[in-house]
Scaffold this active site. Structure first.
Site, PDB file in Angstrom:
ATOM      1  N   TYR A 141      -1.694  -0.956  11.227  1.00  0.00           N
ATOM      2  CA  TYR A 141      -1.885  -0.961   9.761  1.00  0.00           C
ATOM      3  C   TYR A 141      -0.849  -1.302   8.895  1.00  0.00           C
ATOM      4  O   TYR A 141       0.018  -1.619   7.948  1.00  0.00           O
ATOM      5  CB  TYR A 141      -3.107  -0.525   9.123  1.00  0.00           C
TER       6      TYR A 141
ATOM      7  N   LYS B 186       2.731  -3.471   6.876  1.00  0.00           N
ATOM      8  CA  LYS B 186       2.475  -3.730   5.937  1.00  0.00           C
ATOM      9  C   LYS B 186       4.402  -3.620   5.508  1.00  0.00           C
ATOM     10  O   LYS B 186       4.371  -4.236   4.431  1.00  0.00           O
ATOM     11  CB  LYS B 186       1.385  -2.450   5.031  1.00  0.00           C
TER      12      LYS B 186
ATOM     13  N   THR C 102       0.778  -1.259   0.103  1.00  0.00           N
ATOM     14  CA  THR C 102       0.058   0.428   0.358  1.00  0.00           C
ATOM     15  C   THR C 102       0.897   1.434  -0.026  1.00  0.00           C
ATOM     16  O   THR C 102       1.739   0.786   0.495  1.00  0.00           O
ATOM     17  CB  THR C 102      -0.639  -0.400   1.034  1.00  0.00           C
ATOM     18  N   ASP C 103       0.229   2.217  -0.501  1.00  0.00           N
ATOM     19  CA  ASP C 103       0.977   3.457  -0.621  1.00  0.00           C
ATOM     20  C   ASP C 103       1.321   4.212   1.026  1.00  0.00           C
ATOM     21  O   ASP C 103       1.680   5.072   0.929  1.00  0.00           O
ATOM     22  CB  ASP C 103       0.309   4.889  -1.312  1.00  0.00           C
ATOM     23  N   GLU C 104       0.100   3.424   1.858  1.00  0.00           N
ATOM     24  CA  GLU C 104       0.322   3.796   3.325  1.00  0.00           C
ATOM     25  C   GLU C 104       2.031   3.837   4.183  1.00  0.00           C
ATOM     26  O   GLU C 104       1.793   4.443   5.292  1.00  0.00           O
ATOM     27  CB  GLU C 104      -0.557   3.402   4.288  1.00  0.00           C
TER      28      GLU C 104
HETATM   29  P1  NAD Z   1     -10.151  -7.155   3.051  1.00  0.00           P
HETATM   30  O1  NAD Z   1     -10.046  -6.541   4.425  1.00  0.00           O
HETATM   31  O2  NAD Z   1     -11.827  -6.187   2.234  1.00  0.00           O
HETATM   32  O3  NAD Z   1      -9.724  -8.456   2.250  1.00  0.00           O
HETATM   33  C1  NAD Z   1      -8.550  -9.212   3.469  1.00  0.00           C
HETATM   34  C2  NAD Z   1      -9.457 -10.815   3.009  1.00  0.00           C
HETATM   35  O4  NAD Z   1      -7.833 -11.225   3.463  1.00  0.00           O
HETATM   36  C3  NAD Z   1     -10.714 -11.116   3.522  1.00  0.00           C
HETATM   37  O5  NAD Z   1     -11.051 -12.040   2.240  1.00  0.00           O
HETATM   38  C4  NAD Z   1     -10.220 -11.969   4.916  1.00  0.00           C
HETATM   39  O6  NAD Z   1     -10.534 -13.677   4.937  1.00  0.00           O
HETATM   40  C5  NAD Z   1      -8.589 -12.151   4.549  1.00  0.00           C
HETATM   41  N1  NAD Z   1      -7.676 -12.916   5.165  1.00  0.00           N
HETATM   42  C6  NAD Z   1      -7.311 -11.869   6.671  1.00  0.00           C
HETATM   43  N2  NAD Z   1      -6.151 -12.353   7.490  1.00  0.00           N
HETATM   44  C7  NAD Z   1      -6.086 -14.023   6.697  1.00  0.00           C
HETATM   45  C8  NAD Z   1      -5.345 -14.818   7.071  1.00  0.00           C
HETATM   46  N3  NAD Z   1      -4.743 -15.259   8.284  1.00  0.00           N
HETATM   47  N4  NAD Z   1      -5.666 -15.757   6.730  1.00  0.00           N
HETATM   48  C9  NAD Z   1      -6.009 -16.094   5.044  1.00  0.00           C
HETATM   49  N5  NAD Z   1      -7.014 -15.157   4.856  1.00  0.00           N
HETATM   50  C10 NAD Z   1      -6.786 -14.114   5.663  1.00  0.00           C
HETATM   51  O7  NAD Z   1      -9.180  -6.025   2.021  1.00  0.00           O
HETATM   52  P2  NAD Z   1      -8.693  -5.895   0.965  1.00  0.00           P
HETATM   53  O8  NAD Z   1      -9.083  -3.593   0.683  1.00  0.00           O
HETATM   54  O9  NAD Z   1      -8.842  -6.674  -0.220  1.00  0.00           O
HETATM   55  O10 NAD Z   1      -6.741  -5.176   0.832  1.00  0.00           O
HETATM   56  C11 NAD Z   1      -6.180  -6.150  -0.059  1.00  0.00           C
HETATM   57  C12 NAD Z   1      -4.660  -5.864   0.361  1.00  0.00           C
HETATM   58  O11 NAD Z   1      -4.486  -5.107  -0.619  1.00  0.00           O
HETATM   59  C13 NAD Z   1      -4.584  -6.127   1.997  1.00  0.00           C
HETATM   60  O12 NAD Z   1      -2.585  -6.818   1.574  1.00  0.00           O
HETATM   61  C14 NAD Z   1      -3.704  -4.179   1.578  1.00  0.00           C
HETATM   62  O13 NAD Z   1      -3.266  -3.847   2.376  1.00  0.00           O
HETATM   63  C15 NAD Z   1      -3.586  -4.010   0.137  1.00  0.00           C
HETATM   64  N6  NAD Z   1      -4.205  -2.844  -0.068  1.00  0.00           N
HETATM   65  C16 NAD Z   1      -5.758  -2.598  -0.221  1.00  0.00           C
HETATM   66  C17 NAD Z   1      -5.354  -1.224  -0.029  1.00  0.00           C
HETATM   67  C18 NAD Z   1      -7.790  -0.457  -0.256  1.00  0.00           C
HETATM   68  O14 NAD Z   1      -7.585   0.493  -0.626  1.00  0.00           O
HETATM   69  N7  NAD Z   1      -8.433  -1.804  -0.258  1.00  0.00           N
HETATM   70  C19 NAD Z   1      -5.145   0.187  -1.502  1.00  0.00           C
HETATM   71  C20 NAD Z   1      -3.605  -0.733  -1.234  1.00  0.00           C
HETATM   72  C21 NAD Z   1      -3.092  -2.089  -1.300  1.00  0.00           C
HETATM   73  P1  TYD Z   2     -10.456   3.889   4.651  1.00  0.00           P
HETATM   74  O1  TYD Z   2     -11.577   3.901   4.267  1.00  0.00           O
HETATM   75  O2  TYD Z   2     -10.295   3.890   6.283  1.00  0.00           O
HETATM   76  O3  TYD Z   2      -8.785   4.446   4.172  1.00  0.00           O
HETATM   77  P2  TYD Z   2      -7.314   4.986   4.445  1.00  0.00           P
HETATM   78  O4  TYD Z   2      -7.222   4.966   5.525  1.00  0.00           O
HETATM   79  O5  TYD Z   2      -7.124   3.473   3.852  1.00  0.00           O
HETATM   80  O6  TYD Z   2      -6.898   5.953   3.232  1.00  0.00           O
HETATM   81  O7  TYD Z   2     -10.512   5.879   5.124  1.00  0.00           O
HETATM   82  C1  TYD Z   2     -10.194   6.489   3.841  1.00  0.00           C
HETATM   83  C2  TYD Z   2     -10.756   8.267   4.354  1.00  0.00           C
HETATM   84  O8  TYD Z   2     -11.983   8.346   4.962  1.00  0.00           O
HETATM   85  C3  TYD Z   2      -9.394   8.558   5.562  1.00  0.00           C
HETATM   86  O9  TYD Z   2      -8.773  10.015   5.515  1.00  0.00           O
HETATM   87  C4  TYD Z   2     -10.344   8.356   6.306  1.00  0.00           C
HETATM   88  C5  TYD Z   2     -12.153   8.739   6.465  1.00  0.00           C
HETATM   89  N1  TYD Z   2     -13.000   8.362   6.798  1.00  0.00           N
HETATM   90  C6  TYD Z   2     -13.595   8.967   7.295  1.00  0.00           C
HETATM   91  O10 TYD Z   2     -13.978  10.332   7.522  1.00  0.00           O
HETATM   92  N2  TYD Z   2     -14.806   8.574   8.224  1.00  0.00           N
HETATM   93  C7  TYD Z   2     -15.444   7.437   8.313  1.00  0.00           C
HETATM   94  O11 TYD Z   2     -16.430   6.964   9.092  1.00  0.00           O
HETATM   95  C8  TYD Z   2     -14.114   6.534   7.326  1.00  0.00           C
HETATM   96  C9  TYD Z   2     -13.905   4.491   7.692  1.00  0.00           C
HETATM   97  C10 TYD Z   2     -13.382   7.183   6.909  1.00  0.00           C
END
Ligand code: NAD
Ligand code: TYD
Length: 340
Positions: free
Chosen positions: A154, A158, A126-128
């Site tokens: 988090y 990562k 992630t970019d985080e």
């Molecule tokens: P999500 O929380 O929707 O899904 C995570 C999945 O992983 C779930 O299906 C969960 O059951 C599974 N999981 C969790 N712990 C596990 C374990 N110990 N063993 C096996 N499975 C397990 O997450 P997401 O938003 O789809 O993110 C997926 C990946 O992409 C993550 O690694 C996250 O860090 C990365 N990512 C997410 C975003 C975003 O905007 N959501 C952006 C950049 C990177």
């Molecule tokens: P989020 O979807 O949790 O993603 P991330 O923290 O990984 O960027 O949040 C996106 C942005 O929205 C973040 O700046 C936090 C804000 N946010 C709210 O203002 N209210 C909410 O209820 C949530 C879940 C997020």
């Protein structure tokens, strides 16, 4: 026929990637390993289950024995690790499981890839991991050279995983790549995250909890564009390299929330400013020059188009998210928002 392991494939991005791969390749076997935490949902994989090239395995990436026996059985060509605890707010509340899954789980997968050999490993990061950028410097972007500088448990977990992945490349010569993507949105997004939470609340005429002043900026990418980028990295990415993924789609949280309200025809009076997230990152912004120049990747979906499609998907798939928000999620919402 090649075989790819997709961990976390019952979650948001992993499931979109499963569908992307099954659609693109008719000669690829896709195995999903997922422990089905609160964020994993088999309902999401219903259509994949009907595809003979797909197999679902319920299992935890931290369970070394189970992971090794799956690797022994399947002889994977590729591993893409999506499995993670992914919500910043939950990591602030209870960090430990983030360290376990995101760091130790990654290590188990790396060990398995090393032990069983000839496996191309991709880590979805992630970019985080770069921390945040100030709001008053719109000229600054995250490049692959930006130092790691994490804010939340988090992002720290990562980043730790990324360091391990690079250590396995350097020390053991494991063929790895890492991608660091900006905020995704689209179908199957879990309702605890900003966009689906706001859609669900607006439809129920509930207040929309915006943290702080809503000026924090995120760089939004439609999930399919993320899947395309990972697929391109697996095909043509250079091993040992990190690729940033993002589409210059910066929006303040308030802009995003107002857009959702406009599409749904709901009033802005639903917006409620609530106590800020501790350590809240101000701005994320990706410079995608490397992946564009090396691999020819670019985002196909603009924010305007993607957010319309996403809202439409949530309107057409109410049972999918209503099931979630009416279950265990009720307790989560109460804990996180009732006294905010
Ligand atoms: P999500 O929380 O929707 O899904 C995570 C999945 O992983 C779930 O299906 C969960 O059951 C599974 N999981 C969790 N712990 C596990 C374990 N110990 N063993 C096996 N499975 C397990 O997450 P997401 O938003 O789809 O993110 C997926 C990946 O992409 C993550 O690694 C996250 O860090 C990365 N990512 C997410 C975003 C975003 O905007 N959501 C952006 C950049 C990177
Ligand atoms: P989020 O979807 O949790 O993603 P991330 O923290 O990984 O960027 O949040 C996106 C942005 O929205 C973040 O700046 C936090 C804000 N946010 C709210 O203002 N209210 C909410 O209820 C949530 C879940 C997020």
């Amino acid at each position: 026929m090649k075989t790819i392991l997709v961990t976390g494939g019952a979650g948001f991005i992993g499931s979109n990637f499963v569908y992307y791969e099954l659609k693109k390749y008719k000669d690829l076997r896709v195995v999903c390993l997922d422990s089905l935490t609160y964020a994993g949902n088999l309902e999401t994989l219903k259509e994949a289950m009907a595809n003979p090239n797909f197999r679902f395995v319920k299992g935890d990436i931290t369970d070394r024995k189970a992971v090794y026996s799956l690797f022994e059985e399947e002889k994977f060509d590729f591993v893409v690790n999506f499995a993670a605890e992914s919500h910043v707010d939950r990591s602030i509340d209870e960090p430990e499981v983030f360290l376990k899954t995101n760091i130790l789980g990654t290590q188990v997968l790396l060990d398995a890839a090393k032990k069983f050999g000839n496996i191309r490993y991709h880590q979805v990061s992630t970019d985080e991991v770069y921390g945040d950028l100030p709001l008053n410097r719109p000229d600054l972007f995250f490049t692959e050279e930006t130092p790691i500088h994490t804010s939340s448990p988090y992002s720290a977990s990562k980043a730790s995983a990324d360091l391990l992945v690079m250590a396995y490349y350097r020390t053991y010569g494991l063929p790895v790549t890492i991608s660091r993507c900006s905020n995704n949105y689209g179908p199957y997004h879990f309702p605890e995250k900003l966009i689906p939470l706001m859609i669900a609340n607006a439809l129920a005429e509930k207040s929309l909890p915006v943290y702080g002043d809503g000026k924090n900026v995120r760089d939004w990418l439609y999930v399919e564009d993320h899947c395309k980028a990972i697929d391109m990295i697996l095909e043509n990415g250079r091993v040992g390299e990190v690729y940033n993924i993002g589409g210059h789609n910066e929006k303040t949280n308030l802009e995003v929330v107002k857009t959702v309200l406009r599409i749904l025809g709901k009033s802005e009076s639903l917006i409620s400013f609530v106590k800020d997230r501790p350590g809240h990152d101000m701005r994320y912004a990706i410079d995608p020059t490397k992946i564009r120049n090396e691999l020819g990747w670019y985002p196909e979906t603009s924010f305007d188009e993607g957010i319309e499609k996403t809202v439409k998907w949530f309107l057409e798939n109410k049972p999918w998210w209503e099931n979630i928000i009416n279950g265990e999620y009720v307790k989560y919402y109460e804990k996180m928002y009732s006294k905010r």
